[in-house]
Design a protein around this motif. Sequence first.
Motif, PDB file in Angstrom:
ATOM      1  N   ALA A 257      35.746  45.222  36.196  1.00  0.00           N
ATOM      2  CA  ALA A 257      34.824  44.311  36.885  1.00  0.00           C
ATOM      3  C   ALA A 257      34.607  44.820  38.298  1.00  0.00           C
ATOM      4  O   ALA A 257      35.556  45.235  38.960  1.00  0.00           O
ATOM      5  CB  ALA A 257      35.397  42.904  36.918  1.00  0.00           C
ATOM      6  N   SER A 258      33.355  44.812  38.713  1.00  0.00           N
ATOM      7  CA  SER A 258      33.021  45.198  40.074  1.00  0.00           C
ATOM      8  C   SER A 258      32.276  44.020  40.693  1.00  0.00           C
ATOM      9  O   SER A 258      31.176  43.680  40.271  1.00  0.00           O
ATOM     10  CB  SER A 258      32.140  46.461  40.022  1.00  0.00           C
ATOM     11  N   LEU A 259      32.917  43.364  41.645  1.00  0.00           N
ATOM     12  CA  LEU A 259      32.366  42.122  42.206  1.00  0.00           C
ATOM     13  C   LEU A 259      32.268  42.256  43.720  1.00  0.00           C
ATOM     14  O   LEU A 259      33.284  42.449  44.391  1.00  0.00           O
ATOM     15  CB  LEU A 259      33.278  40.939  41.873  1.00  0.00           C
ATOM     16  N   VAL A 260      31.050  42.170  44.252  1.00  0.00           N
ATOM     17  CA  VAL A 260      30.870  42.330  45.695  1.00  0.00           C
ATOM     18  C   VAL A 260      30.066  41.148  46.234  1.00  0.00           C
ATOM     19  O   VAL A 260      28.948  40.879  45.777  1.00  0.00           O
ATOM     20  CB  VAL A 260      30.169  43.663  46.036  1.00  0.00           C
ATOM     21  N   LEU A 261      30.654  40.444  47.196  1.00  0.00           N
ATOM     22  CA  LEU A 261      30.005  39.277  47.803  1.00  0.00           C
ATOM     23  C   LEU A 261      29.197  39.682  49.034  1.00  0.00           C
ATOM     24  O   LEU A 261      29.605  40.570  49.796  1.00  0.00           O
ATOM     25  CB  LEU A 261      31.068  38.249  48.211  1.00  0.00           C
ATOM     26  N   GLY A 262      28.074  39.022  49.227  1.00  0.00           N
ATOM     27  CA  GLY A 262      27.266  39.227  50.439  1.00  0.00           C
ATOM     28  C   GLY A 262      27.224  37.940  51.258  1.00  0.00           C
ATOM     29  O   GLY A 262      27.463  36.851  50.728  1.00  0.00           O
ATOM     30  N   GLY A 263      26.967  38.073  52.536  1.00  0.00           N
ATOM     31  CA  GLY A 263      26.805  36.896  53.398  1.00  0.00           C
ATOM     32  C   GLY A 263      28.096  36.199  53.786  1.00  0.00           C
ATOM     33  O   GLY A 263      28.057  35.104  54.338  1.00  0.00           O
ATOM     34  N   VAL A 264      29.238  36.832  53.493  1.00  0.00           N
ATOM     35  CA  VAL A 264      30.520  36.151  53.752  1.00  0.00           C
ATOM     36  C   VAL A 264      31.430  36.905  54.726  1.00  0.00           C
ATOM     37  O   VAL A 264      32.421  36.347  55.190  1.00  0.00           O
ATOM     38  CB  VAL A 264      31.304  35.922  52.436  1.00  0.00           C
ATOM     39  N   ALA A 265      31.085  38.148  55.022  1.00  0.00           N
ATOM     40  CA  ALA A 265      31.963  38.979  55.857  1.00  0.00           C
ATOM     41  C   ALA A 265      31.103  39.964  56.649  1.00  0.00           C
ATOM     42  O   ALA A 265      29.924  40.162  56.329  1.00  0.00           O
ATOM     43  CB  ALA A 265      32.951  39.726  54.971  1.00  0.00           C
ATOM     44  N   PRO A 266      31.686  40.604  57.648  1.00  0.00           N
ATOM     45  CA  PRO A 266      30.893  41.567  58.436  1.00  0.00           C
ATOM     46  C   PRO A 266      30.424  42.778  57.635  1.00  0.00           C
ATOM     47  O   PRO A 266      29.594  43.548  58.109  1.00  0.00           O
ATOM     48  CB  PRO A 266      31.875  41.987  59.543  1.00  0.00           C
ATOM     49  N   ILE A 267      30.973  42.956  56.448  1.00  0.00           N
ATOM     50  CA  ILE A 267      30.524  44.026  55.547  1.00  0.00           C
ATOM     51  C   ILE A 267      30.357  43.421  54.153  1.00  0.00           C
ATOM     52  O   ILE A 267      30.878  42.330  53.890  1.00  0.00           O
ATOM     53  CB  ILE A 267      31.546  45.193  55.490  1.00  0.00           C
ATOM     54  N   PRO A 268      29.651  44.116  53.246  1.00  0.00           N
ATOM     55  CA  PRO A 268      29.637  43.640  51.858  1.00  0.00           C
ATOM     56  C   PRO A 268      31.091  43.561  51.393  1.00  0.00           C
ATOM     57  O   PRO A 268      31.859  44.507  51.586  1.00  0.00           O
ATOM     58  CB  PRO A 268      28.875  44.739  51.121  1.00  0.00           C
ATOM     59  N   TRP A 269      31.483  42.437  50.817  1.00  0.00           N
ATOM     60  CA  TRP A 269      32.906  42.125  50.633  1.00  0.00           C
ATOM     61  C   TRP A 269      33.317  42.269  49.177  1.00  0.00           C
ATOM     62  O   TRP A 269      32.968  41.429  48.338  1.00  0.00           O
ATOM     63  CB  TRP A 269      33.175  40.699  51.122  1.00  0.00           C
ATOM     64  N   ARG A 270      34.067  43.326  48.882  1.00  0.00           N
ATOM     65  CA  ARG A 270      34.517  43.528  47.505  1.00  0.00           C
ATOM     66  C   ARG A 270      35.655  42.556  47.198  1.00  0.00           C
ATOM     67  O   ARG A 270      36.642  42.508  47.944  1.00  0.00           O
ATOM     68  CB  ARG A 270      34.977  44.976  47.298  1.00  0.00           C
ATOM     69  N   ALA A 271      35.483  41.794  46.137  1.00  0.00           N
ATOM     70  CA  ALA A 271      36.494  40.792  45.776  1.00  0.00           C
ATOM     71  C   ALA A 271      37.579  41.475  44.940  1.00  0.00           C
ATOM     72  O   ALA A 271      37.670  41.293  43.723  1.00  0.00           O
ATOM     73  CB  ALA A 271      35.844  39.637  45.015  1.00  0.00           C
ATOM     74  N   VAL A 272      38.413  42.264  45.616  1.00  0.00           N
ATOM     75  CA  VAL A 272      39.402  43.102  44.938  1.00  0.00           C
ATOM     76  C   VAL A 272      40.374  42.269  44.097  1.00  0.00           C
ATOM     77  O   VAL A 272      40.683  42.628  42.951  1.00  0.00           O
ATOM     78  CB  VAL A 272      40.197  43.937  45.983  1.00  0.00           C
ATOM     79  N   GLU A 273      40.833  41.142  44.658  1.00  0.00           N
ATOM     80  CA  GLU A 273      41.819  40.325  43.933  1.00  0.00           C
ATOM     81  C   GLU A 273      41.230  39.804  42.621  1.00  0.00           C
ATOM     82  O   GLU A 273      41.929  39.755  41.601  1.00  0.00           O
ATOM     83  CB  GLU A 273      42.295  39.138  44.799  1.00  0.00           C
ATOM     84  N   ALA A 274      39.962  39.428  42.650  1.00  0.00           N
ATOM     85  CA  ALA A 274      39.314  38.935  41.429  1.00  0.00           C
ATOM     86  C   ALA A 274      39.141  40.072  40.424  1.00  0.00           C
ATOM     87  O   ALA A 274      39.360  39.893  39.212  1.00  0.00           O
ATOM     88  CB  ALA A 274      37.960  38.310  41.772  1.00  0.00           C
ATOM     89  N   GLU A 275      38.742  41.242  40.931  1.00  0.00           N
ATOM     90  CA  GLU A 275      38.580  42.402  40.037  1.00  0.00           C
ATOM     91  C   GLU A 275      39.905  42.740  39.358  1.00  0.00           C
ATOM     92  O   GLU A 275      39.953  42.984  38.144  1.00  0.00           O
ATOM     93  CB  GLU A 275      38.095  43.621  40.844  1.00  0.00           C
ATOM     94  N   ASP A 276      40.987  42.749  40.147  1.00  0.00           N
ATOM     95  CA  ASP A 276      42.311  43.074  39.594  1.00  0.00           C
ATOM     96  C   ASP A 276      42.740  42.038  38.565  1.00  0.00           C
ATOM     97  O   ASP A 276      43.303  42.371  37.526  1.00  0.00           O
ATOM     98  CB  ASP A 276      43.353  43.138  40.723  1.00  0.00           C
ATOM     99  N   TYR A 277      42.477  40.781  38.873  1.00  0.00           N
ATOM    100  CA  TYR A 277      42.874  39.702  37.964  1.00  0.00           C
ATOM    101  C   TYR A 277      42.166  39.848  36.614  1.00  0.00           C
ATOM    102  O   TYR A 277      42.770  39.660  35.551  1.00  0.00           O
ATOM    103  CB  TYR A 277      42.550  38.331  38.575  1.00  0.00           C
ATOM    104  N   LEU A 278      40.884  40.197  36.662  1.00  0.00           N
ATOM    105  CA  LEU A 278      40.084  40.218  35.426  1.00  0.00           C
ATOM    106  C   LEU A 278      40.413  41.412  34.521  1.00  0.00           C
ATOM    107  O   LEU A 278      40.288  41.317  33.294  1.00  0.00           O
ATOM    108  CB  LEU A 278      38.587  40.248  35.764  1.00  0.00           C
ATOM    109  N   ARG A 279      40.856  42.510  35.115  1.00  0.00           N
ATOM    110  CA  ARG A 279      41.046  43.743  34.335  1.00  0.00           C
ATOM    111  C   ARG A 279      42.044  43.529  33.196  1.00  0.00           C
ATOM    112  O   ARG A 279      43.171  43.092  33.411  1.00  0.00           O
ATOM    113  CB  ARG A 279      41.521  44.882  35.247  1.00  0.00           C
ATOM    114  N   GLY A 280      41.573  43.802  31.978  1.00  0.00           N
ATOM    115  CA  GLY A 280      42.449  43.712  30.804  1.00  0.00           C
ATOM    116  C   GLY A 280      42.596  42.294  30.254  1.00  0.00           C
ATOM    117  O   GLY A 280      43.305  42.076  29.271  1.00  0.00           O
ATOM    118  N   ARG A 281      41.947  41.348  30.900  1.00  0.00           N
ATOM    119  CA  ARG A 281      42.098  39.955  30.420  1.00  0.00           C
ATOM    120  C   ARG A 281      40.920  39.552  29.540  1.00  0.00           C
ATOM    121  O   ARG A 281      39.787  39.950  29.769  1.00  0.00           O
ATOM    122  CB  ARG A 281      42.181  38.994  31.609  1.00  0.00           C
TER     123      ARG A 281
END
Lengths: 325, 225
Positions: A257-281
């Motif tokens: 899963a590749s999940l990147v949020l916009g409008g929430v941080a000074p840079i496009p914000w990769r939701a690493v914890e969510a990506e890690d959680y989803l992998r293999g599930r």
Amino acid sequence: MQNFSYVNATSIEQVPSLLGRSWDDAVVMAGGTDLVGEMKDYAAVPKRVVNLKSIEGLDYIRQDDAGLRVGALTTLTDVLGHGAVSQDYPVLHQAVSVIASPQIRNMATLAGNILQRPRCWYYRSEDFPCLKKGGARCYAVGGVNTYHAIFGSGPSYIVHPSDAAPALMALGATVNIHGPRGGNEVAMDDFFTMPEMNIRRENILRPNEIVTEIAIPKPEANSRGMFLKVRERESIDFALVSLAAQMTVVNGTCERASLVLGGVAPIPWRAVEAEDYLRGRRITEARAESAAEAAVEDAAPMPHNGYKVQIAKNLVKQAVQALAS
Amino acid sequence: MADRHDEARPDESSHSETKSGTTKSGTRFTRRGFLKGAGAGAVTAAVAPAILVSEAGTAAAQEAEGVMSATITLDVNGRAHNVEVEARTTLADALRDRLEITGPKVVCDRGECGACTVEMDGKLVFSCMTLAMDAQGRKIETVEGMADGDNLHPIQEAFVEKDALMCGFCTPGFLMSSKSLLDANDNPTPDEVREGLSGNICRCGTYPHVFEAVMSAAEKMRKGG
């Protein structure tokens, strides 16, 4: 707007020497839809503007087995109208389709879109000499911070305004940079910089470097993507929160899963914890919700922007469920 | 931070039309003509520093230095106009303040409201966010070019018939966006009309009538009328 000297560049190679050592010396312009606004607001007061539109051959979308290569002068309208983009890169197509308005998309370039400066009302107001403009403080702290960052720990709390950048990042795109020592290619994940690293800018570009091309790898055949954007007005508005999602789901199980949020941080914000959680599930509604929780685990909203946390969660849950179904 | 008060005013320099020698202000006393005349005294002093383009002698060095002002030719509604502009002059300001082509309105001046919308080489753009120098050699169409003499364009007629304006200030922008939309797609769905006009704001809120007018104009134009 303060007057400036206008230079028509004729080749990429020439550009670094036309630019200077400081952002106050010279800046580049392609579509100009962001820069002209910045100059009108005195957020940018360059002595010289280097026009890239006079360079031949920078307006292209090339397609091969590896993916797409988009030139620095390719407009958002041309990206939107390219058959391969709508066919194979829906996350990018959907993102570009909700950027601004037809007039802006006809003028603005894809490269320029990822290089947009903050929309923060303090940054854009002449009356506030904020950190981003070399001043002493971030006025969002203790000010009205409705549209500011929920991630990061300052010292500036701007959000990155681009819709295209999260989509390109979710696709694993790279940026080609040209500077005085030639060209190099940088992953979008390494391109943007947090304020603690570089308070004046939002990416690694030096004053005498330009983006010449964006390369977008073709998504895996079994992966799917989508872009979601929440805004106050349904047309010509920046995102309160956006999400670019690209997922590979096989028999109901998430491989990547590749999940990147916009409008929430000074840079496009990769939701690493969510990506890690989803992998293999295996994706269920409960797990989509857990992924959403993971995505905002590190959120630290300001007094007026707590609503963004809930929007971010909703978007992650919605996208994960939609892409797994 | 820049000091606003030190600047030359952006709208004060000469213009001439290549085809017709008479300016619209002519000998008649108009508000616009009066304002132009009243500002003329300040012109020379204000513009002079901007003309110091480059002290370097060679053409190549001058090219690298760039220009702070230049006389350019704008092709507006099929007619060529010579106009001196500064680098910072927007197309909207050049059209309105120098050429007296005042169909495009400057409202937000930030590319958000659509009132300044024109076509450049057949593409819809915001003239307030376009530098005049970038419009050189391009075909610019404004609302002034829509009617054929006294005969209104079918879209203009539909706006009248459907009562698609209240105060009317946004109308030139809406007309340009509508024309661009129907030139590309003569049979749009209501959603496509809304998307095509999404870069234009009407503060009176007469959107339903505008959408109705565009649908009605599309039908009329498909029938060849």
